[in-house]
Motif scaffolding. Structure first.
Motif, PDB file in Angstrom:
ATOM      1  N   UNK A   5       0.900  -1.339   0.071  1.00  0.00           N
ATOM      2  CA  UNK A   5      -0.115  -0.210   0.201  1.00  0.00           C
ATOM      3  C   UNK A   5       0.989   1.307  -0.055  1.00  0.00           C
ATOM      4  N   UNK A   6       0.357   2.449  -0.569  1.00  0.00           N
ATOM      5  CA  UNK A   6       0.962   3.457  -0.767  1.00  0.00           C
ATOM      6  C   UNK A   6       0.977   4.225   0.826  1.00  0.00           C
ATOM      7  N   UNK A   7       1.590   5.326   1.151  1.00  0.00           N
ATOM      8  CA  UNK A   7       1.711   5.899   2.220  1.00  0.00           C
ATOM      9  C   UNK A   7       0.229   6.453   2.677  1.00  0.00           C
ATOM     10  N   UNK A   8      -0.294   6.997   1.489  1.00  0.00           N
ATOM     11  CA  UNK A   8      -1.701   7.607   1.688  1.00  0.00           C
ATOM     12  C   UNK A   8      -2.891   6.442   2.094  1.00  0.00           C
ATOM     13  N   UNK A   9      -2.674   5.277   1.548  1.00  0.00           N
ATOM     14  CA  UNK A   9      -3.623   4.328   1.709  1.00  0.00           C
ATOM     15  C   UNK A   9      -3.475   3.742   3.295  1.00  0.00           C
ATOM     16  N   UNK A  10      -2.033   3.799   3.603  1.00  0.00           N
ATOM     17  CA  UNK A  10      -2.001   3.221   4.963  1.00  0.00           C
ATOM     18  C   UNK A  10      -2.354   4.249   5.855  1.00  0.00           C
ATOM     19  N   UNK A  11      -2.077   5.338   5.764  1.00  0.00           N
ATOM     20  CA  UNK A  11      -2.686   6.581   6.673  1.00  0.00           C
ATOM     21  C   UNK A  11      -4.305   6.533   6.788  1.00  0.00           C
ATOM     22  N   UNK A  12      -4.970   6.403   5.610  1.00  0.00           N
ATOM     23  CA  UNK A  12      -6.435   6.120   5.667  1.00  0.00           C
ATOM     24  C   UNK A  12      -6.720   5.062   6.424  1.00  0.00           C
ATOM     25  N   UNK A  13      -5.769   3.888   6.256  1.00  0.00           N
ATOM     26  CA  UNK A  13      -6.385   2.658   7.056  1.00  0.00           C
ATOM     27  C   UNK A  13      -6.309   2.796   8.507  1.00  0.00           C
ATOM     28  N   UNK A  14      -5.435   3.429   9.142  1.00  0.00           N
ATOM     29  CA  UNK A  14      -5.263   3.484  10.336  1.00  0.00           C
ATOM     30  C   UNK A  14      -4.735   4.949  10.840  1.00  0.00           C
TER      31      UNK A  14
END
Length: 131
Positions: A5-14
């Protein structure tokens, strides 16, 4: 093979709220510890009206709480309230981001951080002067 996952996807996830929740737990526990010294075990610092109920508290022997302890409890309740507001802001921002918004549509500033000065001022007013 799974995609990284990209950094943005990871941030949105948690959302990063672990430290804030941990701090809220510490303040709640310290309030309970202060009250336990005076034999008060039924007080619930997580209630909205906890600050109002604090004024009516008496020790197990029926005496009013010492003024310094009462002041310390007020400060800790203020910090706990502030942390709960911050947790709420983080959660609503995460929900808004998941729904397609940035979570900062209302009251955003130049750097995209909503009401940072207000949070800082509330934190300072709760007894964190100099930090």
């Amino acid at each position: 093979m799974a995609a990284i996952p990209t950094i943005n996807e990871e941030e949105a996830r948690r959302p990063n709220r672990d430290e804030t929740i941990s701090s809220a737990n510490v303040h709640g526990s310290s309030i309970k510890a202060i009250l336990a010294r005076f034999g008060i075990r039924a007080f619930k610092p997580n209630l909205r009206k906890a600050a109002e109920k604090l004024e009516a508290l008496h020790t197990a022997k029926g005496m009013p709480l010492p003024e310094r302890s009462r002041a310390e409890l007020r400060r800790n309740l203020g910090r706990l309230h502030l942390l709960r507001e911050q947790i709420h802001e983080i959660r609503t921002g995460a929900v808004a981001a998941a729904l397609g918004g940035s979570g900062h549509e209302e009251g955003s500033t130049r750097n995209g951080s909503p009401s940072f000065a207000d949070r800082r001022r509330r934190y300072r007013d709760c007894g964190h002067a100099g930090e």
